[in-house]
Design a protein around this motif. Sequence first.
Motif: not given
Length: 367
Positions: A136-142
Amino acid sequence: MMNVTNPEIIYYLVLGGSFCTTLMLGYIMQRTNFCTMGAISDFFLMGSLTRARQWVLAIAVSILGVGFLKYFQLIILDDSIYVAPKVLWLSVLLGSLMFGFGMVFASGCAGRNLMRIGSGSIRALVVVIFTGLFAQMTLRGIFAVIRVNTVDQVFFTLPSNQDLMSIFQQLLHFSPFVTLVMTILIGLSLILWVFVDKKFWTLENCLIGLFVGICIICFWLLVGYFGFLEEDPNTLEKAYLATNTNRLEMVSFVAPIAYLLDYLTLFSDASKKVTLGIVSIFGMMGGSFLAVNFHQTWRWQGFTSFSDLSRHLVGAALMGVGGVTALGCTFGQGLSGISTLSISSLIAITGFIGGAYVALKYLESKN
């Protein structure tokens, strides 16, 4: 495109087909121990190529199937992310190295850990959740911000699609029939390599490679033919129903875990829909659950120590970041993507093997 005008019917057809296909896939893979990481470790640690040949046989069958689907125009391969002219080579290489290293630390790739959940592994459940969070963090987060502004900026763009057959067609002006013949020759060459070793000639080895390859072909047909609308009545544009990107998607397990977490945490948001990736997760777990219960091998499994926990968490984090950065996991790029003979998938497979090798050597040095 299938001759059905009701998008809702197509939507549920794709979901049902995806679940049933991965249910069978999870069952068979659990019973036969088909595993990409296992194939790599068998070769590097024991010199055995048996599981690697199973893997290559599945690739060969899927290459042949996709070649025929494309030739007879049953799917529009141009709509797949795997064959886009823009080759994000650095992202794919770095991501696949991270994923390959991570899957060794996490005792298996994302798909393997999903199957372990079905067989009673709490350890695998923790790995999958942690993988999903980092995805999730790599798709749309930091990490997405970092990814987009660093490695995704390094690429080259081809004048054609990046699959080998399109490149040959562009450079040598091959006809579609000639490219089909070349695809057949590549597939048959791989099959020949598989069966050079007579030790491989067992019914189980042949059937598992054949079955996994056929499952990949079924997914291409399911999403690319049955799930395709030339004109969605809601948008008046072409659409691939039950997908997350509205493109021709295939089986992969890192980004879909993130989509599942997103769907569960934002369930009240009407824009969140169940997709083929999400149901495939439940299919893999369900197939494994049926296999272990039918053969009475169910058992609870947990972490053995704090170091075991920390190693698996590091591996899960690397798989989450690496799987998204590489545009797919060992199933997404390593099996589904390579069926298109994509340059990115070839790079990814190299990275998966390289990352796993480094991790295996690291763990070996610690023992």
